[in-house]
Design an enzyme around this catalytic site. Structure first.
Site, PDB file in Angstrom:
ATOM      1  N   LYS A  22      48.921 -57.338 114.179  1.00 18.67           N
ATOM      2  CA  LYS A  22      48.356 -57.111 112.795  1.00 18.67           C
ATOM      3  C   LYS A  22      48.057 -58.667 112.089  1.00 18.67           C
ATOM      4  O   LYS A  22      47.120 -58.598 111.270  1.00 18.67           O
ATOM      5  CB  LYS A  22      49.381 -56.325 112.048  1.00 18.67           C
ATOM      6  CG  LYS A  22      49.019 -56.224 110.486  1.00 18.67           C
ATOM      7  CD  LYS A  22      50.301 -55.433 109.779  1.00 18.67           C
ATOM      8  CE  LYS A  22      51.361 -56.273 109.357  1.00 18.67           C
ATOM      9  NZ  LYS A  22      51.057 -57.193 108.024  1.00 18.67           N
ATOM     10  N   ASN A  23      49.320 -59.438 112.159  1.00 18.73           N
ATOM     11  CA  ASN A  23      49.038 -60.700 111.214  1.00 18.73           C
ATOM     12  C   ASN A  23      48.146 -61.601 111.738  1.00 18.73           C
ATOM     13  O   ASN A  23      47.807 -62.430 111.025  1.00 18.73           O
ATOM     14  CB  ASN A  23      50.324 -61.312 111.201  1.00 18.73           C
ATOM     15  CG  ASN A  23      51.651 -60.318 110.439  1.00 18.73           C
ATOM     16  OD1 ASN A  23      51.029 -59.707 109.566  1.00 18.73           O
ATOM     17  ND2 ASN A  23      52.837 -60.837 110.514  1.00 18.73           N
ATOM     18  N   ARG A  92      48.986 -57.616 101.510  1.00 17.49           N
ATOM     19  CA  ARG A  92      49.437 -59.170 101.487  1.00 17.49           C
ATOM     20  C   ARG A  92      48.208 -60.030 101.797  1.00 17.49           C
ATOM     21  O   ARG A  92      47.868 -61.048 101.224  1.00 17.49           O
ATOM     22  CB  ARG A  92      50.542 -59.570 102.229  1.00 17.49           C
ATOM     23  CG  ARG A  92      51.083 -60.771 101.753  1.00 17.49           C
ATOM     24  CD  ARG A  92      52.061 -60.916 100.750  1.00 17.49           C
ATOM     25  NE  ARG A  92      52.295 -62.269 100.129  1.00 17.49           N
ATOM     26  CZ  ARG A  92      52.335 -62.663  98.942  1.00 17.49           C
ATOM     27  NH1 ARG A  92      52.363 -61.499  98.025  1.00 17.49           N
ATOM     28  NH2 ARG A  92      52.377 -63.690  98.551  1.00 17.49           N
ATOM     29  N   CYS A 116      54.536 -56.150 100.880  1.00 15.68           N
ATOM     30  CA  CYS A 116      55.726 -55.566 100.799  1.00 15.68           C
ATOM     31  C   CYS A 116      56.831 -56.417  99.875  1.00 15.68           C
ATOM     32  O   CYS A 116      56.404 -57.619  99.834  1.00 15.68           O
ATOM     33  CB  CYS A 116      56.727 -55.685 102.375  1.00 15.68           C
ATOM     34  SG  CYS A 116      56.195 -54.584 103.592  1.00 15.68           S
ATOM     35  N   ARG A 121      57.329 -63.956  96.752  1.00 19.24           N
ATOM     36  CA  ARG A 121      56.287 -64.396  97.604  1.00 19.24           C
ATOM     37  C   ARG A 121      55.045 -64.864  96.721  1.00 19.24           C
ATOM     38  O   ARG A 121      53.771 -64.508  96.486  1.00 19.24           O
ATOM     39  CB  ARG A 121      55.633 -63.113  98.210  1.00 19.24           C
ATOM     40  CG  ARG A 121      56.672 -62.585  99.155  1.00 19.24           C
ATOM     41  CD  ARG A 121      56.113 -61.298  99.801  1.00 19.24           C
ATOM     42  NE  ARG A 121      55.711 -61.675 100.992  1.00 19.24           N
ATOM     43  CZ  ARG A 121      55.102 -60.863 102.062  1.00 19.24           C
ATOM     44  NH1 ARG A 121      54.969 -59.564 101.807  1.00 19.24           N
ATOM     45  NH2 ARG A 121      54.649 -61.094 103.046  1.00 19.24           N
ATOM     46  N   PRO A 122      55.406 -65.953  96.135  1.00 23.33           N
ATOM     47  CA  PRO A 122      54.231 -66.922  95.450  1.00 23.33           C
ATOM     48  C   PRO A 122      53.104 -67.417  96.244  1.00 23.33           C
ATOM     49  O   PRO A 122      53.572 -67.599  97.492  1.00 23.33           O
ATOM     50  CB  PRO A 122      55.027 -67.976  94.625  1.00 23.33           C
ATOM     51  CG  PRO A 122      56.129 -68.140  95.518  1.00 23.33           C
ATOM     52  CD  PRO A 122      56.695 -67.094  96.365  1.00 23.33           C
ATOM     53  N   ILE A 123      51.995 -67.739  95.555  1.00 24.76           N
ATOM     54  CA  ILE A 123      51.008 -68.453  96.846  1.00 24.76           C
ATOM     55  C   ILE A 123      50.666 -69.703  96.313  1.00 24.76           C
ATOM     56  O   ILE A 123      49.576 -70.181  96.406  1.00 24.76           O
ATOM     57  CB  ILE A 123      49.653 -67.686  96.606  1.00 24.76           C
ATOM     58  CG1 ILE A 123      49.110 -67.157  95.461  1.00 24.76           C
ATOM     59  CG2 ILE A 123      49.949 -66.115  97.569  1.00 24.76           C
ATOM     60  CD1 ILE A 123      47.514 -66.608  95.518  1.00 24.76           C
ATOM     61  N   ASP A 304      60.490 -60.855 110.599  1.00 27.53           N
ATOM     62  CA  ASP A 304      59.756 -59.573 110.695  1.00 27.53           C
ATOM     63  C   ASP A 304      60.794 -58.628 111.860  1.00 27.53           C
ATOM     64  O   ASP A 304      60.623 -57.316 111.723  1.00 27.53           O
ATOM     65  CB  ASP A 304      58.484 -59.480 111.101  1.00 27.53           C
ATOM     66  CG  ASP A 304      57.638 -60.192 109.979  1.00 27.53           C
ATOM     67  OD1 ASP A 304      57.964 -60.086 108.945  1.00 27.53           O
ATOM     68  OD2 ASP A 304      56.227 -60.147 110.341  1.00 27.53           O
ATOM     69  N   ILE A 326      64.075 -66.710 105.183  1.00 22.48           N
ATOM     70  CA  ILE A 326      62.596 -66.785 104.766  1.00 22.48           C
ATOM     71  C   ILE A 326      62.261 -65.929 103.367  1.00 22.48           C
ATOM     72  O   ILE A 326      61.689 -66.533 102.674  1.00 22.48           O
ATOM     73  CB  ILE A 326      61.903 -66.102 105.985  1.00 22.48           C
ATOM     74  CG1 ILE A 326      62.139 -66.706 107.247  1.00 22.48           C
ATOM     75  CG2 ILE A 326      60.475 -66.299 105.549  1.00 22.48           C
ATOM     76  CD1 ILE A 326      61.753 -68.240 107.536  1.00 22.48           C
ATOM     77  N   ARG A 396      51.140 -49.302 107.854  1.00 20.85           N
ATOM     78  CA  ARG A 396      50.197 -50.503 107.730  1.00 20.85           C
ATOM     79  C   ARG A 396      50.339 -51.563 108.684  1.00 20.85           C
ATOM     80  O   ARG A 396      49.553 -52.128 109.019  1.00 20.85           O
ATOM     81  CB  ARG A 396      51.201 -51.094 106.492  1.00 20.85           C
ATOM     82  CG  ARG A 396      50.746 -50.546 105.015  1.00 20.85           C
ATOM     83  CD  ARG A 396      51.061 -51.401 103.815  1.00 20.85           C
ATOM     84  NE  ARG A 396      51.077 -52.837 104.057  1.00 20.85           N
ATOM     85  CZ  ARG A 396      52.037 -53.621 104.101  1.00 20.85           C
ATOM     86  NH1 ARG A 396      53.213 -53.061 103.295  1.00 20.85           N
ATOM     87  NH2 ARG A 396      51.831 -54.697 104.429  1.00 20.85           N
TER      88      ARG A 396
END
Ligand code: UD1
Length: 417
Positions: A22-23, A92, A116, A121-123, A304, A326, A396
């Site tokens: 998926k990722n 995401r 999630c 979770r900043p970018i 994960d 993480i 998902r």
């Protein structure tokens, strides 16, 4: 809302075939718009995250054809348009459109991504990378506008080895003028898969899989054929399930090297694991020993798999410890597991798991994707029936989960309420 109903206590035997990662797929789909010709990506998992990205492609006027596990993408009729909050917040990985559109059109307009709620979770690192390539970043409320007159190669040091930022900067830099260096790049196999894809399209990327990636910009990218690597997280989840209730359960079509952090831990606690060329066979044993894990960037123990692995630790004798380094909010499954009978105490970023505790079927909530996987693993060994609510999170990231588990003997049903 979708729910899963699982009757625990069955031994699982047979083969589970693992799908594409998926990722990786969620980066490859947006990346495909960078090509002028037709791109075929095979082994794309049919999960809701990949369909949400295909919906964005369709909205942008990209032609897509899906045939079994392949997607054919052609961006010749594409138009650069603002991606709405409704579309970007579904997952995401919509953030990869920022890098891909910037790389292709030198302009991207998109709302903050979803995914999630496992942390803030900043970018900021993605944006810092775009700026280092000469782009201007504007934030209007919840919307990002990233634009550049011209993209020029630059040197970027990532404060954190972020998977998303590493890939997004590669997408923006492939067509920039000159050379870009990403230092402290993330090293996950999905990054190598995306770099290989871009190179198949004519990009010049070296060093993917190490902490220094070099990208030499090219004028144009062409169509190609590419395969998604097997999903190491889907595989790891089923391997953990095998450790809990597998009777020679074979997890097939995988790259075992991608799972060494997990398989070595399993052997340490006493699980019977046989590692083949592209498969792992797991056989449940009694009397597992306690252990400690700390989540780390690849090749360390993957965050994960931390949540499903914690379910296994509830079945180990003694007190085990999990440290999550993480994400700051990745223990939401604990309250649900404790409802089922586990004895887990969370203190900041650490959790102590006192085992071994029998688990009982309950109504529980999948609070996020991998929390859902942890509960599913628990439900398979619990006494009685477990009902997992908010299964949309699980769908998902896990393709045909009901079929795959039913085929190996699980009693599992999905319904909509
Ligand atoms: C990706 C994966 C996710 C996995 C995670 C870590 C996808 C779609 N998702 O998520 O399944 O759990 O890698 O392996 O591939 N950070 C910042 N600023 C940034 C970017 C990240 O502070 O600009 C922080 C995050 O909040 C987090 C850490 O860095 O604490 C790692 O995040 P990152 O590697 O970027 O994870 P994702 O790409 O979100």
């Amino acid at each position: 809302m979708k729910t899963l109903s699982i009757v625990g206590g069955e031994n699982l035997s047979g083969t589970i075939r693992i799908g594409g990662a998926k990722n990786s797929a969620v980066a490859l789909i947006p990346a495909a718009i960078l090509a002028t010709g037709e791109v075929t990506i095979c082994n794309v998992p049919e999960v809701t995250d990949t369909s949400a990205l295909c919906d964005i492609l369709t909205f942008l006027g990209v032609d897509i054809a899906r045939a079994s596990e392949s997607i054919v993408i052609n961006a010749k009729n594409m138009e650069n348009k603002e991606i709405s909050c409704e579309k970007s917040s579904k997952l995401r990985a919509s953030y990869y459109f920022l890098g891909a559109l910037l790389g292709k059109y030198k302009k991207a307009e998109m709302y903050f991504p979803g995914g999630c709620a496992i942390g803030a979770r900043p970018i900021n690192l993605h944006l810092k990378g775009f700026e280092a390539l000469g782009a201007k970043v504007e934030v209007e409320g919840n919307k990002y506008i990233v634009s550049a007159e011209e993209l020029k190669g630059g040197n970027i040091y990532l404060d954190i080895a972020s998977v998303g930022a590493t890939i997004n900067i590669m997408l923006a830099a492939v067509k920039a003028k000159g050379t870009t260096i990403i230092d402290n790049a993330a090293k996950e196999p999905e990054i190598v898969n995306v770099a290989t894809f871009l190179n198949n399209m004519g990009a010049k990327i070296t060093g993917a899989g190490t902490s220094r990636i070099k990208i030499t910009g090219v004028e144009e990218l062409h169509g190609c054929f590419h395969e998604v690597i097997p999903d190491r997280i889907e595989a790891g989840t089923y391997i953990i399930i095998g450790a809990l209730c597998g009777n020679y359960l074979k997890i097939d079509n995988i790259i075992p090297e991608h799972l060494e952090a997990l398989t070595s831990k399993l052997m340490e606690i006493g699980v019977d694991v046989t590692i083949g060329g592209d498969y792992v066979i797991v056989n449940h044993q009694e009397n597992y020993k306690k252990t400690n894990i700390k989540t780390l960037v690849y090749p360390g123990f993957p965050t994960d798999l931390q949540q499903p692995f914690m379910t296994l630790l509830t079945q180990c004798e003694g007190t085990s410890k999990v440290v999550e380094t993480i994400f700051e909010n990745r223990f939401m499954h604990v309250e649900q597991l404790n409802k089922m009978g586990s004895n887990i105490i969370v203190n900041g970023q650490a959790a102590l798991i006192k085992g071994k505790t029998p688990l009982k079927g309950m109504v529980v909530q999948a609070t996020d994707l991998r929390a859902g996987a942890a509960l599913l693993a628990a439900a398979l060994i619990a006494e009685g029936t477990t009902v997992i609510e908010n299964v949309e999170h699980i769908l998902r990231g896990y393709e045909e989960i009901v079929e795959k588990l039913t085929n190996v003997g699980a009693k599992i049903e999905i319904s909509e309420i």
